[in-house]
Scaffold this active site. Structure first.
Site, short mmCIF file in Angstrom:
data_model
loop_
_atom_site.label_atom_id
_atom_site.label_comp_id
_atom_site.label_asym_id
_atom_site.label_seq_id
_atom_site.Cartn_x
_atom_site.Cartn_y
_atom_site.Cartn_z
N THR A 1 -15.27 -3.00 -4.64
CA THR A 1 -14.60 -2.99 -3.34
C THR A 1 -13.69 -1.77 -3.29
O THR A 1 -13.34 -1.22 -4.34
CB THR A 1 -13.73 -4.25 -3.17
N GLU B 1 -18.64 -7.98 -0.43
CA GLU B 1 -18.79 -9.29 -1.07
C GLU B 1 -19.87 -10.14 -0.41
O GLU B 1 -20.22 -11.20 -0.92
CB GLU B 1 -17.46 -10.07 -1.01
N LYS C 1 2.82 -9.66 13.42
CA LYS C 1 3.43 -10.95 13.73
C LYS C 1 4.70 -10.68 14.53
O LYS C 1 5.69 -10.21 14.00
CB LYS C 1 3.72 -11.72 12.44
N TRP D 1 0.69 -13.79 16.91
CA TRP D 1 -0.09 -12.71 16.32
C TRP D 1 -0.62 -11.74 17.37
O TRP D 1 -1.10 -12.17 18.42
CB TRP D 1 -1.27 -13.28 15.51
#
Ligand code: AMP
Length: 548
Positions: free
Chosen positions: A185, A330, A439, A444
Site C-alpha cells: 500500500t 487490498e 468534522k 461531517w
C-alpha cells in the site's frame, strides 16, 4: 456431501495458457523503453514467459520466493509477471514513484531475491544497491544493445535470458491458495504494508471484472491500460485481457496526453483505464490540438473520484462513455462500478450523470456495509455517512508478515478507511478518506465533493480541500486551488461558483491559491503534505471568532 466436479486449481498461468491457445494471434503492442513500438502475440508472450521461468529456476528461484519488478507497462513486464507467478514464485510489483527509503524498506521487507528493472530505474538501484542485501541479481528489461553502459553489478540482460533458456516449462501444479503476487500500500500513514494475493483470488477477481456490467471486455476489444501494473495490479487488466483475448496496448513510460492520444488512434483502442489526472491531461491535449477520438468507446476511471467535468467532456465533446469505479490495493483492486441499473438507464442523460459520479455498486464477490465509529451498522439511505467495510474472496484477510495485526472485524469485514453513503438501491458514494473528512460542529463535510465541483471552474487545474482549525466549529473547509497556467482568479469567483451547488454550511471559509497541489506516489492528492505545508495557516474566520 461434496460435489463431483474436477479439481482444477484456479491458478493464473491457466489464464495465459487460454490466451495463447485460443487467442494466440491477438497482439500485445508496447511503446518500448528504447523508443520504437514493439509487437508480439499472446502465443509468443506465453513462449517467452516460459523461457523466463526456466531462467528463474536456473537462478535458484523456488515456489514462494519473492521476485520483484520495477517496470512500466510493457510486453516484457507482462511476460515477467506470468513467468514468476506460473512457477509459483511471488511477483512483487515495486512502485517507482515511491521515495528511495520506502523502496528499500519494501524490498527488504519482502526479501526480494531478484529485481527485474526497466533501464529508467538503474540510477536509483545503483545508488541504493548497498541497502538491498537480499537482492542477488538485477535483470535489466532490455536487449544486448540496451545493456551497453549498464554499470550496475549483478545485472543480467532480459533478452539474453530469453534466448539462452529452454522453451518448455510446466507451470502450476500447486495449491490455488498459493501466493501469486505482492503489492505494498502507498503507506500514507506509517510504513507501507504488503498485500499478498493468491492465485485463486486473482483468478476469481478476473472473472468478476469481466462481467458485462463491470469491464465488459470482449475478444473484439483493444485495451490500453494506462493504469500501471505496479499500482493495484493495473486493475487486473493483464489478467482480464488475456482471459478475454483482447488486443493489449501498453504505453511504456509515456503517459502524457499527446503520447496516450497517439496510441489510442494508431492502435484503434476501444477501451482504456486510468486515474482522473491522466484523463485531464488527455482532454487538455485534445482541446489544444483539435484532436479526435475515432475508435475509443469506453473509459473506466478510478483511483480518485471522477470530476463531473471529465464525464461531460468525454461524453459531449468526444462521444466516449465514462464509467466510474472504486477499489483499493487490498481489494485486488475492484470493489464497485457505476454501470447503470435498468432504472437508471431509463433516465435522461443528465439524470444519469448523478449516478455516474457515484462510485457505483458492488461487483460479484464484494459484500459491503456501513458502520459508525463503534462498529454498529448504519442505514443504506443515501444520506447517512459511515465507514465503508468490505468482505470477499479477493479482499485481504491480513497484511504480509502480520503487519497491522488483526484487520477484520468480528464478521470478517475489512475497514477500507473510506467514508461513504449507500443508496437503497446499492449505489455507493465515497465522501472521503476517514482521516480527511472535515468534522465541523459535530457534522461531517465531504472534501471530495467540494473539490470535484471546484475543479470544474474554468480557471482551476487542481483543487484540494482540507479541514482547518476553527475555535468554534473545530474544523472548517479550506479550499486550495492550483490555477491553470497564466490564469488569475479571486476568492469571490470561486465561492460564487460553489454557491447553490453545495450546502451553505459546506462553503469553504477561505480560498488559497497555490503554485502546486502535491500528488503522492499513486497520483492522488497528497493531503498529508498539504496539511504539513499549511500548518501555520489560520482561517480568517478563526481570527475573527478568537478576537470576538
Ligand atoms: P490504492 O490502494 O492506492 O488504490 O488506494 C485506494 C483508495 O483510493 C481507496 O480506499 C479510496 O480512498 C481511493 N479511491 C479509489 N478509487 C476511488 C474513487 N473512484 N473515488 C474516490 N476515491 C477512490
Amino acid at each position: 456431501m461434496l460435489g463431483l466436479m474436477q479439481n482444477w486449481p484456479l491458478t493464473v498461468d491457466k489464464i495465459l495458457d487460454h490466451a495463447a491457445n485460443w487467442h494466440g494471434d491477438r497482439e500485445i503492442v508496447s511503446r518500448s523503453l528504447e523508443g520504437p513500438i514493439v509487437r508480439q502475440t499472446w502465443a509468443q508472450t506465453q513462449a517467452r514467459a516460459k523461457r523466463i521461468s526456466n531462467a528463474l529456476k536456473g537462478l535458484g528461484i523456488r515456489v514462494g520466493d519473492r521476485v520483484a519488478t520495477l517496470a512500466w507497462n510493457t510486453g516484457r513486464h507482462v511476460e515477467t509477471w506470468y513467468a514468476i507467478m506460473g512457477m509459483g514464485a511471488v511477483c512483487h510489483t515495486l512502485n517507482p514513484r515511491l521515495f528511495a527509503d520506502q523502496l528499500c524498506y519494501i524490498i527488504n521487507h519482502a526479501e526480494d531475491r531478484i529485481i527485474f528493472t526497466d533501464v529508467t530505474f538503474l540510477p536509483i538501484l545503483a545508488e541504493n544497491r548497498a541497502r538491498m542485501p537480499t537482492v542477488e541479481h538485477f535483470v535489466v528489461m532490455t536487449d544486448r544493445e540496451g545493456m551497453k553502459g549498464v554499470t550496475l553489478p549483478d545485472a543480467l540482460c532480459f533478452e539474453d535470458l530469453v534466448d539462452q533458456s529452454a522453451p518448455d516449462f510446466e507451470w502450476g501444479g500447486f495449491d490455488e491458495n498459493t501466493a501469486s503476487s505482492l503489492c505494498y500500500t502507498s503507506g500514507t500513514t506509517g510504513h507501507p504494508k504488503g498485500v499478498l494475493y493468491s492465485h485463486r483470488s486473482n483468478f476469481l477477481h478476473t472473472l468478476s471484472t469481466l462481467g458485462v456490467d463491470v469491464m465488459g471486455l470482449s475478444g473484439r476489444d483493444t485495451v490500453l491500460p494506462v493504469v500501471p501494473m505496479f499500482h493495484a495490479n493495473a486493475w487486473a487488466l493483464a489478467f482480464s485481457c488475456a482471459a478475454a483475448g483482447c488486443k493489449l496496448v501498453l504505453p511504456g513510460a509515456k503517459m502524457d496526453g499527446a503520447s496516450v492520444h497517439e496510441l489510442l488512434e494508431s492502435e484503434g483502442v476501444t477501451f482504456s483505464a486510468a486515474v482522473p489526472t491522466v484523463w485531464l491531461g488527455l482532454l487538455q491535449h485534445l482541446r489544444a490540438t483539435g484532436g479526435k477520438l475515432s475508435t475509443l468507446k469506453r473509459v473506466v476511471i478510478g483511483g480518485s473520484a471522477v470530476p463531473e467535468a471529465i464525464v461531460r467532456g468525454f461524453r459531449d465533446e468526444f462521444g466516449v462513455d465514462v464509467t466510474h469505479a472504486w477499489g483499493m490495493t487490498e481489494m485486488s483492486p475492484m470493489g464497485t462500478i457505476s454501470s447503470p441499473t435498468a432504472k437508471v438507464a431509463a433516465m435522461s442523460a443528465d439524470e444519469q450523470l448523478r449516478y455516474k459520479l457515484k462510485q457505483g455498486r458492488p461487483i460479484l464477490g464484494v459484500e459491503m456495509k456501513l458502520v459508525d465509529d463503534a462498529g454498529h451498522r448504519l442505514p443504506h439511505d443515501g444520506t447517512t455517512f459511515g465507514r465503508l467495510m468490505v468482505k470477499g474472496p479477493a479482499i485481504s484477510s491480513g497484511y504480509f508478515k502480520g503487519d497491522g495485526g488483526q484487520i477484520l472485524d468480528e464478521g470478517g469485514f475489512f475497514d477500507t478507511g473510506d467514508v461513504a453513503t449507500i443508496e437503497p438501491d446499492g449505489y455507493m458514494q465515497i465522501t472521503d478518506r476517514a482521516k480527511d473528512v472535515i468534522k465541523s460542529g459535530g457534522e461531517w463535510i465531504s472534501t471530495i465533493e467540494i473539490e470535484n465541483i471546484a475543479v470544474g471552474h474554468e480557471k482551476a487545474a487542481v483543487a484540494a480541500v482540507i479541514g482547518a482549525y476553527h475555535p468554534k466549529w473545530d474544523e472548517r473547509p479550506l479550499l486550495l486551488v492550483q490555477l491553470k497556467p497564466g490564469a488569475q482568479a479571486t476568492l469571490e469567483e470561486f465561492l460564487q461558483f460553489l454557491e447553490g451547488k453545495i450546502a451553505k454550511w459546506w462553503m469553504p471559509d477561505d480560498v488559497v491559491f497555490v503554485d502546486e497541489i502535491p500528488l503522492g506516489g499513486t497520483g492522488k492528492i497528497d493531503k498529508k503534505l498539504i496539511r504539513e505545508r499549511m500548518k501555520d495557516y489560520v482561517l480568517p474566520t478563526a481570527k475573527v471568532t478568537a478576537t470576538a
